[in-house]
Design a protein around this motif. Structure first.
Motif, PDB file in Angstrom:
ATOM      1  N   GLY A 286       0.808  -1.213   0.000  1.00 13.85           N
ATOM      2  CA  GLY A 286       0.000   0.000   0.000  1.00 13.85           C
ATOM      3  C   GLY A 286       0.842   1.263   0.000  1.00 13.85           C
ATOM      4  N   GLU A 287       1.898   1.284   0.802  1.00 14.42           N
ATOM      5  CA  GLU A 287       2.786   2.448   0.838  1.00 14.42           C
ATOM      6  C   GLU A 287       3.517   2.619  -0.491  1.00 14.42           C
ATOM      7  OE1 GLU A 287       2.929   4.761   3.108  1.00 14.42           O
ATOM      8  OE2 GLU A 287       1.684   3.764   4.608  1.00 14.42           O
ATOM      9  N   ARG A 288       3.913   1.527  -1.099  1.00 15.12           N
ATOM     10  CA  ARG A 288       4.614   1.586  -2.396  1.00 15.12           C
ATOM     11  C   ARG A 288       3.693   2.161  -3.473  1.00 15.12           C
ATOM     12  NH1 ARG A 288       8.711   1.950  -5.680  1.00 15.12           N
ATOM     13  NH2 ARG A 288       8.691   0.585  -7.459  1.00 15.12           N
ATOM     14  N   LEU A 289       2.444   1.684  -3.521  1.00 13.63           N
ATOM     15  CA  LEU A 289       1.494   2.203  -4.498  1.00 13.63           C
ATOM     16  C   LEU A 289       1.219   3.688  -4.244  1.00 13.63           C
ATOM     17  CD1 LEU A 289      -0.353   1.597  -6.923  1.00 13.63           C
ATOM     18  CD2 LEU A 289      -2.135   0.972  -5.280  1.00 13.63           C
ATOM     19  N   LEU A 290       1.115   4.059  -2.980  1.00  8.30           N
ATOM     20  CA  LEU A 290       0.876   5.455  -2.617  1.00  8.30           C
ATOM     21  C   LEU A 290       2.005   6.342  -3.148  1.00  8.30           C
ATOM     22  CD1 LEU A 290      -0.523   6.797   0.654  1.00  8.30           C
ATOM     23  CD2 LEU A 290       1.560   7.786  -0.233  1.00  8.30           C
ATOM     24  N   SER A 291       3.250   5.923  -2.937  1.00 10.66           N
ATOM     25  CA  SER A 291       4.390   6.775  -3.305  1.00 10.66           C
ATOM     26  C   SER A 291       4.712   6.758  -4.800  1.00 10.66           C
ATOM     27  CB  SER A 291       5.627   6.371  -2.508  1.00 10.66           C
ATOM     28  OG  SER A 291       6.064   5.085  -2.903  1.00 10.66           O
ATOM     29  N   THR A 292       4.271   5.736  -5.529  1.00  5.30           N
ATOM     30  CA  THR A 292       4.608   5.670  -6.953  1.00  5.30           C
ATOM     31  C   THR A 292       3.465   6.064  -7.873  1.00  5.30           C
ATOM     32  OG1 THR A 292       4.019   3.323  -7.064  1.00  5.30           O
ATOM     33  CG2 THR A 292       6.343   3.862  -6.628  1.00  5.30           C
ATOM     34  N   ALA A 293       2.217   5.881  -7.442  1.00  2.00           N
ATOM     35  CA  ALA A 293       1.100   6.130  -8.358  1.00  2.00           C
ATOM     36  C   ALA A 293       0.032   7.061  -7.791  1.00  2.00           C
ATOM     37  CB  ALA A 293       0.456   4.808  -8.755  1.00  2.00           C
ATOM     38  N   ILE A 294      -0.327   6.885  -6.553  1.00  2.00           N
ATOM     39  CA  ILE A 294      -1.458   7.641  -6.000  1.00  2.00           C
ATOM     40  C   ILE A 294      -1.052   9.080  -5.666  1.00  2.00           C
ATOM     41  CG2 ILE A 294      -3.131   7.726  -4.119  1.00  2.00           C
ATOM     42  CD1 ILE A 294      -3.673   4.976  -4.834  1.00  2.00           C
ATOM     43  N   ALA A 295       0.066   9.249  -4.984  1.00  2.00           N
ATOM     44  CA  ALA A 295       0.524  10.594  -4.606  1.00  2.00           C
ATOM     45  C   ALA A 295       2.052  10.635  -4.594  1.00  2.00           C
ATOM     46  CB  ALA A 295      -0.037  10.980  -3.237  1.00  2.00           C
ATOM     47  N   PRO A 296       2.660  10.597  -5.786  1.00  2.00           N
ATOM     48  CA  PRO A 296       4.127  10.647  -5.832  1.00  2.00           C
ATOM     49  C   PRO A 296       4.668  11.958  -5.278  1.00  2.00           C
ATOM     50  CG  PRO A 296       3.178  10.403  -8.046  1.00  2.00           C
ATOM     51  CD  PRO A 296       2.043  10.526  -7.086  1.00  2.00           C
ATOM     52  N   ALA A 297       5.855  11.894  -4.730  1.00  2.00           N
ATOM     53  CA  ALA A 297       6.507  13.091  -4.177  1.00  2.00           C
ATOM     54  C   ALA A 297       6.628  14.159  -5.256  1.00  2.00           C
ATOM     55  CB  ALA A 297       7.887  12.732  -3.637  1.00  2.00           C
ATOM     56  N   GLY A 298       6.392  15.417  -4.865  1.00  5.28           N
ATOM     57  CA  GLY A 298       6.488  16.521  -5.802  1.00  5.28           C
ATOM     58  C   GLY A 298       5.227  16.745  -6.617  1.00  5.28           C
ATOM     59  N   GLY A 299       4.223  15.896  -6.435  1.00  6.84           N
ATOM     60  CA  GLY A 299       2.973  16.055  -7.171  1.00  6.84           C
ATOM     61  C   GLY A 299       2.039  17.035  -6.483  1.00  6.84           C
TER      62      GLY A 299
ATOM     63  N   SER B 169      -1.879  14.791  -2.029  1.00  7.66           N
ATOM     64  CA  SER B 169      -1.375  14.023  -0.894  1.00  7.66           C
ATOM     65  C   SER B 169      -2.377  12.909  -0.635  1.00  7.66           C
ATOM     66  CB  SER B 169      -1.210  14.905   0.339  1.00  7.66           C
ATOM     67  OG  SER B 169      -2.463  15.443   0.720  1.00  7.66           O
ATOM     68  N   ALA B 170      -1.933  11.866  -0.008  1.00 10.93           N
ATOM     69  CA  ALA B 170      -2.811  10.724   0.224  1.00 10.93           C
ATOM     70  C   ALA B 170      -2.432  10.031   1.518  1.00 10.93           C
ATOM     71  CB  ALA B 170      -2.737   9.747  -0.937  1.00 10.93           C
ATOM     72  N   GLU B 171      -3.394   9.293   2.052  1.00 11.30           N
ATOM     73  CA  GLU B 171      -3.170   8.504   3.254  1.00 11.30           C
ATOM     74  C   GLU B 171      -3.692   7.100   3.012  1.00 11.30           C
ATOM     75  OE1 GLU B 171      -4.679   8.279   7.883  1.00 11.30           O
ATOM     76  OE2 GLU B 171      -5.035  10.102   6.738  1.00 11.30           O
ATOM     77  N   LEU B 172      -2.900   6.124   3.382  1.00  8.24           N
ATOM     78  CA  LEU B 172      -3.326   4.724   3.323  1.00  8.24           C
ATOM     79  C   LEU B 172      -4.195   4.472   4.545  1.00  8.24           C
ATOM     80  CD1 LEU B 172      -3.149   1.889   2.047  1.00  8.24           C
ATOM     81  CD2 LEU B 172      -1.052   1.539   3.368  1.00  8.24           C
ATOM     82  N   VAL B 173      -5.479   4.185   4.324  1.00 11.69           N
ATOM     83  CA  VAL B 173      -6.438   4.004   5.406  1.00 11.69           C
ATOM     84  C   VAL B 173      -6.477   2.554   5.876  1.00 11.69           C
ATOM     85  CG1 VAL B 173      -8.893   4.178   6.016  1.00 11.69           C
ATOM     86  CG2 VAL B 173      -7.841   5.911   4.552  1.00 11.69           C
ATOM     87  N   ALA B 174      -6.403   1.612   4.932  1.00  8.84           N
ATOM     88  CA  ALA B 174      -6.472   0.189   5.275  1.00  8.84           C
ATOM     89  C   ALA B 174      -5.691  -0.615   4.256  1.00  8.84           C
ATOM     90  CB  ALA B 174      -7.920  -0.280   5.323  1.00  8.84           C
ATOM     91  N   ALA B 175      -5.095  -1.706   4.719  1.00 10.45           N
ATOM     92  CA  ALA B 175      -4.349  -2.619   3.847  1.00 10.45           C
ATOM     93  C   ALA B 175      -4.530  -4.032   4.378  1.00 10.45           C
ATOM     94  CB  ALA B 175      -2.867  -2.235   3.821  1.00 10.45           C
ATOM     95  N   ARG B 176      -4.984  -4.922   3.518  1.00  6.68           N
ATOM     96  CA  ARG B 176      -5.160  -6.318   3.939  1.00  6.68           C
ATOM     97  C   ARG B 176      -4.859  -7.255   2.771  1.00  6.68           C
ATOM     98  NH1 ARG B 176      -9.277  -3.354   4.322  1.00  6.68           N
ATOM     99  NH2 ARG B 176     -11.039  -3.451   2.944  1.00  6.68           N
ATOM    100  N   GLU B 177      -4.533  -8.478   3.134  1.00  4.42           N
ATOM    101  CA  GLU B 177      -4.248  -9.512   2.142  1.00  4.42           C
ATOM    102  C   GLU B 177      -5.407 -10.477   2.081  1.00  4.42           C
ATOM    103  OE1 GLU B 177      -0.583 -11.589   2.924  1.00  4.42           O
ATOM    104  OE2 GLU B 177       0.467  -9.736   3.404  1.00  4.42           O
ATOM    105  N   ARG B 178      -5.615 -11.029   0.876  1.00  2.00           N
ATOM    106  CA  ARG B 178      -6.567 -12.134   0.731  1.00  2.00           C
ATOM    107  C   ARG B 178      -5.993 -13.122  -0.263  1.00  2.00           C
ATOM    108  NH1 ARG B 178      -9.605 -11.139  -4.155  1.00  2.00           N
ATOM    109  NH2 ARG B 178      -9.403  -8.916  -4.636  1.00  2.00           N
ATOM    110  N   GLN B 179      -6.303 -14.362  -0.053  1.00  2.00           N
ATOM    111  CA  GLN B 179      -5.833 -15.430  -0.933  1.00  2.00           C
ATOM    112  C   GLN B 179      -6.962 -15.844  -1.864  1.00  2.00           C
ATOM    113  OE1 GLN B 179      -2.613 -16.660  -0.971  1.00  2.00           O
ATOM    114  NE2 GLN B 179      -2.248 -14.983   0.466  1.00  2.00           N
ATOM    115  N   GLN B 180      -6.621 -16.023  -3.137  1.00  2.00           N
ATOM    116  CA  GLN B 180      -7.608 -16.473  -4.111  1.00  2.00           C
ATOM    117  C   GLN B 180      -6.887 -17.321  -5.140  1.00  2.00           C
ATOM    118  OE1 GLN B 180     -10.186 -13.365  -5.627  1.00  2.00           O
ATOM    119  NE2 GLN B 180     -10.442 -14.456  -7.545  1.00  2.00           N
TER     120      GLN B 180
END
Length: 192
Positions: free
Chosen positions: A103-116, A119-130
């Motif tokens: 989630g943090e990686r996606l935030l920093s590379t796509a959702i709200a990259p530095a210098g853009g 700003s964004a906040e990761l509210v929740a992150a969970r894993e699921r198996q499928q």
């Protein structure tokens, strides 16, 4: 057999029967159409992935961006997009560290990259198996210069490709579409 026969006087029974039957039929029709409405299926031309998208949304062709984009015809700032990219060593390291790191990686590379301009906040992150794959389901709040948005995403890596399906809306509509967006994000699967 008339269920009101022994308990209600004739005129009252006739009135109840006169409006109760149409009301019951209307409820059945509405219930049937509501269960059929809501989501449509999308499958990639190569059969590699599939997901559901909201009824009434239309696909938009974009170049140089997401592989697939849908948006609502009425609320045009509500979008669903799928990015497909090669897996990088940094992505692999985030996956090994778990959902929060993805989630943090996606935030920093796509959702709200530095210098853009957002700003964004990761509210929740969970894993699921499928089907033997790990999906990372993520929730963000995103602050733009003039408004706040809410975004859900799911990320999965497979065969050297990183798939990111995300659904986004303005914060004012979030309460109305949250359940629908959760269904859409949870429906993403790899089919071969």
């Amino acid at each position: 057999m008339d269920p009101f026969r022994h308990h209600l006087p004739g005129k009252l029974r006739a009135r109840l029967t006169g409006w109760l039957l149409p009301l019951m039929l209307a409820l059945v029709v509405v219930g049937c159409s509501a269960s059929a409405a809501g989501l449509n299926a999308y499958r990639s031309p190569d059969g590699r992935y599939a997901f559901l998208y909201p009824t009434g949304w239309t696909r938009v062709q974009v170049s140089g961006g997401p592989q697939v984009v849908f948006h609502d015809l009425i609320h045009t700032d509500e979008t669903l997009s799928l990015m497909v990219a090669p897996v990088t060593p940094a992505n692999e390291a985030a996956e090994e560290a778990g959902a929060q790191a993805v989630g943090e990686r996606l935030l920093s590379t796509a959702i709200a990259p530095a210098g853009g301009d957002r700003s964004a906040e990761l509210v929740a992150a969970r894993e699921r198996q499928q089907e033997g794959r790990t999906f990372y389901d993520l929730e963000y709040t995103v602050q733009l210069s003039d408004r706040q948005r809410h975004e859900l995403a799911t990320v999965v890596a497979d065969r050297g490709r990183l798939y990111t399906l995300s659904a986004s809306t303005n914060d004012l509509r979030w309460g109305k579409v949250q359940g629908l967006f959760e269904q859409v994000i949870g429906s993403f699967n790899l089919t071969s």
